[in-house]
Scaffold this motif. Structure first.
Motif, PDB file in Angstrom:
ATOM      1  N   ARG A 133       8.839   3.002  35.517  1.00  0.00           N
ATOM      2  CA  ARG A 133       9.795   3.595  34.589  1.00  0.00           C
ATOM      3  C   ARG A 133       9.352   5.014  34.254  1.00  0.00           C
ATOM      4  O   ARG A 133       8.185   5.368  34.420  1.00  0.00           O
TER       5      ARG A 133
ATOM      6  N   ASP B 131       9.395   7.829  30.997  1.00  0.00           N
ATOM      7  CA  ASP B 131       9.594   8.081  29.572  1.00  0.00           C
ATOM      8  C   ASP B 131       9.578   9.598  29.417  1.00  0.00           C
ATOM      9  O   ASP B 131       8.643  10.254  29.881  1.00  0.00           O
TER      10      ASP B 131
ATOM     11  N   THR C 171      10.063  12.789  26.635  1.00  0.00           N
ATOM     12  CA  THR C 171      10.162  13.171  25.227  1.00  0.00           C
ATOM     13  C   THR C 171       9.901  14.666  25.082  1.00  0.00           C
ATOM     14  O   THR C 171       9.292  15.295  25.948  1.00  0.00           O
TER      15      THR C 171
ATOM     16  N   CYS D  45       6.323  10.860  31.421  1.00  0.00           N
ATOM     17  CA  CYS D  45       5.338   9.840  31.778  1.00  0.00           C
ATOM     18  C   CYS D  45       5.999   8.849  32.728  1.00  0.00           C
ATOM     19  O   CYS D  45       7.046   8.287  32.415  1.00  0.00           O
TER      20      CYS D  45
ATOM     21  N   TYR E  84       5.297   5.270  34.505  1.00  0.00           N
ATOM     22  CA  TYR E  84       4.371   4.162  34.306  1.00  0.00           C
ATOM     23  C   TYR E  84       4.881   2.894  34.965  1.00  0.00           C
ATOM     24  O   TYR E  84       6.076   2.764  35.253  1.00  0.00           O
TER      25      TYR E  84
END
Length: 124
Positions: A97, A99, A101, A111, A113
């Motif tokens: 996945r 992420d 931000t 990120c 991960y």
């Protein structure tokens, strides 16, 4: 930018690590779970490109400079994910996945991960 410029990171044939967003891989079974791995990067854009993107956003359309930066950032995060998986002895990462931000209004943190595993053919 051509279509290749908008694609993902290196494939399994190039990196030696298969990265998938699924829980399993057809025809393979998980022999060993190594654990969570991630690749992280924070990128910012220079002032000139930020101004250009701001002007472009007023008239509409794709912000190609920002798109290019995000693709490069995601690919760098993926490359780091693969490096970490290889270093820990994995040949695959399951449930990958992203992420994304904002990083204190100075850049974008991306990120990648997932779960590092060792896969073997299901018949083995």
């Amino acid at each position: 930018m051509g279509i290749d410029d908008y694609g993902g990171g290196a494939g399994a044939h190039e990196s030696g690590v298969l990265v998938v967003t699924t829980n399993d891989v057809p025809g393979y079974r998980v022999e060993r779970v190594i654990g969570e791995v991630f690749g992280l990067t924070v990128r910012s854009r220079h002032l000139g490109s930020q101004i250009g993107a701001g002007l472009k956003s007023m008239i509409g359309g794709e912000l190609r400079g920002l798109t290019k930066t995000l693709v490069q950032t995601r690919n760098q995060a993926m490359d780091r994910l693969v490096e970490q998986a290889k270093a820990r002895g994995a040949n695959a990462v399951l449930m990958m996945r992203f992420d994304v931000t904002d990083a204190a209004d100075v850049g974008t943190e991306v990120c990648a991960y997932g779960t590092a595993v060792v896969l073997v053919p299901a018949s083995a």
